[in-house]
Every structure is written in structure tokens, then in C-alpha cells.
Design a protein around this motif. Structure first.
Motif, PDB file in Angstrom:
ATOM      1  N   ASP A  15       4.750  15.549  -0.299  1.00 54.18           N
ATOM      2  CA  ASP A  15       4.415  16.459  -1.150  1.00 54.18           C
ATOM      3  C   ASP A  15       3.529  16.969  -0.810  1.00 54.18           C
ATOM      4  OD1 ASP A  15       6.412  15.136  -2.262  1.00 54.18           O
ATOM      5  OD2 ASP A  15       5.043  14.326  -3.878  1.00 54.18           O
ATOM      6  N   GLN A  18       4.514  19.275   1.945  1.00 55.66           N
ATOM      7  CA  GLN A  18       5.610  20.242   0.649  1.00 55.66           C
ATOM      8  C   GLN A  18       4.898  21.456   0.140  1.00 55.66           C
ATOM      9  OE1 GLN A  18       8.806  18.794  -1.140  1.00 55.66           O
ATOM     10  NE2 GLN A  18       9.614  20.942  -1.472  1.00 55.66           N
ATOM     11  N   LEU A  60      11.134  23.650   6.485  1.00 59.25           N
ATOM     12  CA  LEU A  60      10.613  24.280   4.905  1.00 59.25           C
ATOM     13  C   LEU A  60      10.553  25.390   5.791  1.00 59.25           C
ATOM     14  CD1 LEU A  60       8.441  21.843   3.225  1.00 59.25           C
ATOM     15  CD2 LEU A  60      11.224  22.717   2.540  1.00 59.25           C
TER      16      LEU A  60
ATOM     17  N   GLU B  29      14.188  16.989  -5.463  1.00 61.88           N
ATOM     18  CA  GLU B  29      14.160  18.356  -4.971  1.00 61.88           C
ATOM     19  C   GLU B  29      14.693  19.599  -5.368  1.00 61.88           C
ATOM     20  OE1 GLU B  29      11.661  18.319  -1.669  1.00 61.88           O
ATOM     21  OE2 GLU B  29      10.169  16.859  -2.486  1.00 61.88           O
ATOM     22  N   LYS B  48      15.060  12.629  -2.074  1.00 62.52           N
ATOM     23  CA  LYS B  48      13.912  13.337  -0.921  1.00 62.52           C
ATOM     24  C   LYS B  48      14.135  12.716   0.324  1.00 62.52           C
ATOM     25  CE  LYS B  48       9.376  14.059  -3.097  1.00 62.52           C
ATOM     26  NZ  LYS B  48       8.551  13.598  -4.361  1.00 62.52           N
TER      27      LYS B  48
END
Lengths: 145, 137
Positions: A15, A18, A60, B29, B48
């Protein structure tokens, strides 16, 4: 399968990545969020999520860059910087490696397909979801061998 | 050779509400959330630990894909619980069940021992059921 508490711990680090993927970070610091050593964090992360923390961050960044290339008018340099890279050269070659074309080419192609400025063209989603929304001949399909 | 499933459609009544449910309650997500030219919203979420399998949260509504009757029929079937999303795997069914229950997720069956494992049955906020399963084999 990883145990419940371990999964929760590794998710804390994930997290964090992210949320901060466009910042510079050290994996040793991130591992602390999961209360693990860097080595253990990387090993468990890869085991649970099927990709290493670095691959995850790259994914990402590229995803964000792709989005920005379509929906923003920023220069490639600005986008490169916004997603966390300091060198346009490294960003461009990484982008080309992952996406199969340069950022400029990607933008040009997608903008060319879109009927409205700064929006995603229907051609960027799987055809089975888009086939009823417009003529197939407009989908720009290329036959592959 | 087919190697993997990467997108599965889940019909939902409201994409905004479904997005909240799948991310805030189930912990999924967002894969993609983009509004295409023409207004079509492409919204996907994923677990995830399984980023390559995305659930496409699609809202059946009148438009090029569905006529009015078809869209209404699907919406009715969804809210009546006619469709299932599938099976979500957990390593501890009771614990995950307790956590989700606390978050307000509706369950129609608490964790129960089955031949294949421990299973609870829940519903998303559109009416689609899902199985929460701790496999024993």
C-alpha cells in the motif's frame, strides 16, 4: 498459501508503494512498513503478488504515464518526472520495452483514434466490450500472424 | 493455447457504488477507471494478489450494448441475486468473514464446513453473490 497476518503485513508495504510509487524510495524503508527486512520483504512480496516490488512500481509508473499521455497535454519530460523518473532517456526506453512503442508514438496513436480530445478511445479496451458501440471496421484491427 | 483468464464481467447496478464496495469493503484495487470517448466507463478491479485477473464492473443500461428491455431484465436479475461473481479464496474464512461483516458486507451464510473447505456466502451491494472459501485441499 501465505498466512492471514503475514498477508496483512506485506499489504502494508505494498500500500505504501502504491501511494508513493512516483516518489523516490528505498526498499529497506518500505520493508519497515511490513516489519520485515528488505530481503524478506522482497521475497514474500514476490511470492504473494507474483512480481517483485520493483516490477510492481514500474508497472504502476508505466500505467500512470500511459494515462497521462492520453488525458493530459503535458510534455513527455513532465510526465516522466511526474511518474518518478529523472531521465527521459531511461523512461522512454523502459516505456518502449513495456508498451512496444515510444511515449510520443503511443500518444500520437491513441490521440489519433479518439474522437474526443484527451479521452480514451474505445479501441483501447477489449473488442468484446466495445463491438456494439461502433462499427468493427473502425476498431483499427490488424491481422496478426 | 489459452493461458489465462484476464477479464471477467460482473454486472452491477451502479458503478460508483460498486467501486466503493469492491475497493473499500473487499479490499480490491482499481485496475482501470477511464471514461472513453462517447461516455462509456471502463472500470475494472482486481484482488491484490492476482493483478492479471480483472473484474469488469459493467453497468447494464440502455445504449448501444443493450436495448431498454434487456438492460432492465439484467438489472432485475442482478438485484434478485441471479448471478454470482465467483469464488474468492482466503486462508482463514472465519477471520475474513468477521472482518467483512464488520465492514458491513452482507452474508447469506456464515462460514460452514463443506467437503472442499470452509465457505461463507456473501453478496455485493448490487446483489451478486460470492463465495468466500478457505480450501482444505
Amino acid at each position: 498459501m501465505i498466512r492471514h497476518f503475514q498477508y496483512k503485513k506485506i499489504c502494508l508495504g505494498r500500500d505504501y508503494l502504491q501511494e508513493h510509487f512516483s516518489d523516490s524510495f528505498s526498499l529497506a524503508e518500505v520493508a519497515k512498513y511490513s516489519c520485515m527486512s528488505q530481503y524478506h520483504f522482497c521475497r514474500v512480496f514476490t511470492n504473494v503478488f507474483g512480481e517483485s516490488p520493483n516490477t510492481f512500481v514500474t508497472r504502476l509508473r508505466i500505467k500512470k504515464a500511459k494515462e497521462m499521455l492520453i488525458t493530459e497535454k503535458f510534455s513527455i519530460g513532465k510526465i516522466c518526472e511526474s511518474v518518478g523518473y529523472s531521465s527521459i532517456g531511461s523512461f522512454s526506453s523502459l516505456f518502449r520495452k513495456k508498451v512496444g512503442m515510444s511515449p510520443t508514438q503511443y500518444r500520437r496513436e491513441l490521440w489519433g483514434l479518439s474522437s474526443e480530445p484527451l479521452s480514451f478511445p474505445m479501441q483501447s479496451i477489449p473488442l468484446c466490450y466495445a463491438q456494439n458501440l461502433f462499427d468493427l471496421k473502425d476498431h483499427g484491427m490488424k491481422k496478426r500472424r | 493455447m489459452i493461458q489465462a483468464i484476464v477479464h471477467v464481467t460482473v454486472h452491477v447496478l451502479d458503478q460508483d457504488e460498486a467501486l466503493k464496495f469492491y475497493t473499500e469493503k473487499l479490499g480490491f484495487e482499481v485496475g482501470m477507471d477511464m471514461t472513453m470517448d462517447g461516455g462509456f466507463r471502463w472500470l475494472t478491479v482486481f484482488a491484490k494478489a492476482q493483478p492479471k485477473l480483472e473484474l469488469v464492473l459493467a453497468e447494464p443500461k440502455e445504449g448501444p450494448m443493450f436495448d431498454k428491455d434487456s438492460a432492465e431484465q439484467i438489472r432485475r436479475l442482478v438485484s434478485n441475486g441471479a448471478f454470482g461473481v465467483g469464488v474468492f479464496e482466503t486462508d482463514n474464512c472465519q477471520k475474513t468473514y468477521d472482518e467483512l461483516l464488520e465492514k458491513g458486507v452482507e452474508f447469506t451464510q456464515p462460514p460452514t464446513e463443506q467437503f472442499y473447505g470452509i465457505e461463507a456466502l456473501g453478496k455485493d451491494n448490487s446483489g451478486n453473490w460470492f463465495s468466500l472459501t478457505q480450501q482444505t485441499t
